[in-house]
Design a protein around this motif. Sequence first.
Motif, short mmCIF file in Angstrom:
data_model
loop_
_atom_site.label_atom_id
_atom_site.label_comp_id
_atom_site.label_asym_id
_atom_site.label_seq_id
_atom_site.Cartn_x
_atom_site.Cartn_y
_atom_site.Cartn_z
N ASP A 32 4.02 73.91 -63.26
CA ASP A 32 3.53 73.42 -61.97
C ASP A 32 4.49 73.69 -60.81
OD1 ASP A 32 5.48 71.70 -62.67
OD2 ASP A 32 4.26 69.89 -62.67
N GLN A 66 7.39 72.74 -60.38
CA GLN A 66 8.35 71.67 -60.10
C GLN A 66 9.74 72.07 -60.59
OE1 GLN A 66 6.28 68.13 -61.73
NE2 GLN A 66 6.50 67.33 -59.66
N ARG A 113 4.44 68.86 -57.27
CA ARG A 113 3.60 69.76 -58.08
C ARG A 113 2.63 70.45 -57.12
NH1 ARG A 113 0.08 70.11 -62.23
NH2 ARG A 113 1.35 69.31 -63.89
N ASP A 120 8.40 74.06 -66.50
CA ASP A 120 7.04 73.60 -66.31
C ASP A 120 6.23 74.64 -65.55
OD1 ASP A 120 7.73 71.30 -67.55
OD2 ASP A 120 7.49 69.99 -65.80
MG MG Z 1 5.14 68.28 -63.23
#
Ligand code: MG
Length: 316
Positions: A98, A100, A202, A96
């Motif tokens: 973000d 994370q 995030r 991802d």
């Molecule tokens: Mg996320």
Amino acid sequence: MSKPTITILVPVYNEGRNIPKLVSELHAVTAGIDRYDFSLLFVDDGSSDDSVAQIEALAAKDSRIRLLELSRNFGKEIALTAGIDALDCDAVIIMDADLQHPPSYIPQLIDRWEHDSEVVVARRTRIDKQPLARRLGSSVFYKLLNAISDFPMEPGTTDFRLLDREVIDALKSFREKNRMVRGLVDWMGFRRSSIDFAAPERTAGVAGYSYAKLAQLAINSFMSFSLLPLRLAGYLGMFSTMVFGALLLVMGIDKLTGDVFRFSSISFVIVVNALLNGVVLLSIGLVALYIGHIHTEAVDRPLYLVRRKKGPRTHA
Ligand code: MG
Ligand code: UDP
């Protein structure tokens, strides 16, 4: 001989504020691993912020960064599919945007791959500050899915994964439209292993998945991995046909013999009606069986997958 290649595939939807940080963290991690050539493939899933501009600016400075820009927002699963279709590398790491999925775990993923795993899954052990409803939803989802599907899916596993070239090639042959990429990967088998990671919050922006989108994804997964929901109506029909059929028989015999229970005529109407409803449901179940067959044919999943590579692995 040139080095084996690893592509890091990142779907992006309005992640402008995360991209520079992600790229710098990725560079820091991959700089320490010089036995591979790394490249970075961003799939922009119709972002409406400055994500594309951010990626283009970074790509201008670094030829290892590539961008695939979708014409609109198609959702993460399709964005991933587009990215996978564009791959030509020895392994892909999906993550991802973000943060994370912490880049610091990449060496572990690669290590497992080098120890002969074809799929390395990162399993989330803890989610900081996820709303309770979300955690609960996720746990119920996996319990249900596992109860009805034909192969196990581990809870907590994410899209943060490394896939070997064999798996990427196999994945390209899946053309079904309603899809969940990690579900497909689980379906495929291959040599698997997993690592654990703690997911941080995030860093910026908002989670693109609303509850409605998540519910849609859950329904899609149920429908593409099991025909059971279709058959439930049939089972219910079978049950009520048997129960009310038996009841009607008992009532009829009672009426004809001693009429001990004095069943009223309205009770006969109700029971006959319930029996007929059972027959209708049973017929729906039968239709569902046919739809099930049509579904399997229409999805047109490969019947089996073959591991082609023989002998020592080239990347080791
Ligand atoms: Mg996320
Ligand atoms: N994403 C995407 N298209 C979407 C929604 C999300 O490509 O329609 C990307 C997003 O940019 C991120 C990843 O998918 O890189 C995971 O999204 P998010 O963090 O919103 O999901 P969550 O962490 O809640 O699973």
